[in-house]
Design a protein around this motif. Structure first.
Motif, short mmCIF file in Angstrom:
data_model
loop_
_atom_site.label_atom_id
_atom_site.label_comp_id
_atom_site.label_asym_id
_atom_site.label_seq_id
_atom_site.Cartn_x
_atom_site.Cartn_y
_atom_site.Cartn_z
N THR A 8 0.86 -1.19 0.00
CA THR A 8 0.00 0.00 0.00
C THR A 8 0.89 1.24 0.00
N TRP A 9 0.81 2.02 -1.07
CA TRP A 9 1.63 3.23 -1.20
C TRP A 9 0.84 4.49 -0.84
N ARG A 10 -0.44 4.47 -1.09
CA ARG A 10 -1.34 5.56 -0.70
C ARG A 10 -2.76 5.00 -0.76
N PHE A 11 -3.73 5.78 -0.28
CA PHE A 11 -5.12 5.34 -0.31
C PHE A 11 -5.89 6.19 -1.32
N PRO A 12 -6.42 5.56 -2.38
CA PRO A 12 -7.22 6.33 -3.34
C PRO A 12 -8.40 6.95 -2.59
N SER A 13 -8.52 8.25 -2.64
CA SER A 13 -9.57 8.90 -1.87
C SER A 13 -10.02 10.18 -2.55
N ASN A 14 -11.32 10.42 -2.53
CA ASN A 14 -11.81 11.71 -3.01
C ASN A 14 -12.16 12.62 -1.83
N LYS A 15 -11.82 12.15 -0.63
CA LYS A 15 -12.05 12.95 0.58
C LYS A 15 -10.75 13.65 0.97
N LYS A 160 4.59 20.03 -0.50
CA LYS A 160 4.49 20.03 -1.97
C LYS A 160 3.96 18.72 -2.54
N ASN A 161 4.12 17.62 -1.81
CA ASN A 161 3.82 16.31 -2.39
C ASN A 161 2.57 15.63 -1.85
N THR A 162 1.97 16.21 -0.82
CA THR A 162 0.82 15.57 -0.18
C THR A 162 -0.47 15.89 -0.92
N THR A 163 -1.24 14.85 -1.20
CA THR A 163 -2.56 15.00 -1.81
C THR A 163 -3.55 14.15 -1.02
N ARG A 164 -4.80 14.12 -1.49
CA ARG A 164 -5.82 13.30 -0.82
C ARG A 164 -5.38 11.84 -0.79
N GLY A 165 -5.45 11.25 0.39
CA GLY A 165 -5.10 9.83 0.52
C GLY A 165 -3.63 9.54 0.68
N SER A 166 -2.79 10.60 0.78
CA SER A 166 -1.35 10.39 0.91
C SER A 166 -1.00 9.72 2.24
#
Length: 201
Positions: A8-15, A160-166
Motif C-alpha cells: 500500500t503506497w497511498r489510499f485512493p480517496s476523493n475525501k 508540496k507532495n501531499t494530496t488526498r489519501g497520501s
C-alpha cells in the motif's frame, strides 16, 4: 500478481484525508511531543514501532494506544530486509508482534507492517502477506532523518507532495527529532486549515 503491487503506497480517496505515519519509536520525549501535537488537531496517526523500543518504553507505547492511534510492526531490531536472511527476518517481525500483543488487546493489533528503510525481499514480503500483514509503504517521504537537508526542505517535501489519501512518513526518533519537530506542527496547521483530516490506517 507481482508482490510489489500488493504493497500500500497511498489510499485512493476523493475525501480530504491524510495518513500520517511515524517510524522507529516509541522514543522518550520525542514520541510524547508527537502525541501532544496530534491532540491539538484531534489528528490520528499510525506508529510503526520497533519491538525493543516498545519493551524499553511500555508506558509511552500504552499512551499511543490509549489515545486512539494505530500500531504497526517495524521489526524487533530495525532490520534491513535486503541484508537479512528471510528466516531471521520473519522471526524478528514475529518477535515484535509478540511484544505488541503482550501490551495491547488482540483486537487492537492491526497487522500492519512497514519494512525498515523500505527494503524488503520478495520472499520476505510474501511470507508476511501470508500471515495476513498489510505492507504499508508511502507516497510522501519527509526525509526528516536525512542529515544533508534543512528542516525547511523537510517541510517542503511534505507540503508540496501531499494530496488526498497520501501516506506521509515521519520518524519519532532521536536522529529525526529536530526536523520532525519543526515540520510536523506546520503540516498539521496548514492541512487542517485547508479542511483535511488526519486519519489512522
Amino acid at each position: 500478481m507481482r508482490i510489489f503491487s500488493k504493497y500500500t503506497w497511498r489510499f485512493p480517496s476523493n475525501k480530504k484525508e491524510i495518513f500520517l505515519t511515524f517510524d522507529d519509536g516509541p522514543t522518550p520525549e520525542i514520541t510524547e511531543f508527537v502525541l501532544d501535537e496530534l491532540k491539538k488537531y484531534n489528528a490520528k496517526a499510525t506508529f510503526f514501532c520497533i519491538g525493543k523500543n516498545i519493551k524499553n518504553h511500555p508506558d509511552i507505547f500504552g499512551k499511543i494506544v490509549s489515545e486512539g492511534h494505530s500500531i504497526g510492526n517495524h521489526t524487533q531490531n530495525h532490520l534491513k530486509g535486503w541484508k537479512t536472511n528471510s528466516k531471521n527476518y520473519i522471526e524478528n517481525v514475529l518477535e515484535c508482534e509478540n511484544i505488541i500483543l503482550s501490551e495491547v488487546e488482540k483486537s487492537q493489533q492491526f497487522k500492519l507492517f512497514r519494512p525498515p528503510y523500505g527494503k524488503i525481499k520478495k520472499n520476505q514480503a510474501k511470507k508476511l502477506l501470508e500471515k495476513k500483514y498489510k505492507i504499508i509503504m508511502w507516497d510522501v517521504l519527509s526525509a526528516d532523518f536525512d542529515t544533508t537537508i534543512s528542516k525547511e526542505k523537510c517541510l517542503q517535501n511534505v507540503l508540496k507532495n501531499t494530496t488526498r489519501g497520501s501516506i506521509i512518513v515521519f520518524h519519532d526518533s532521536i536522529k529525526a527529532a529536530e526536523k520532525m519537530q519543526y515540520a510536523l506542527p506546520i503540516v498539521l496547521k496548514e492541512f487542517s486549515e485547508k479542511g483535511f483530516i488526519f486519519k489512522a490506517i
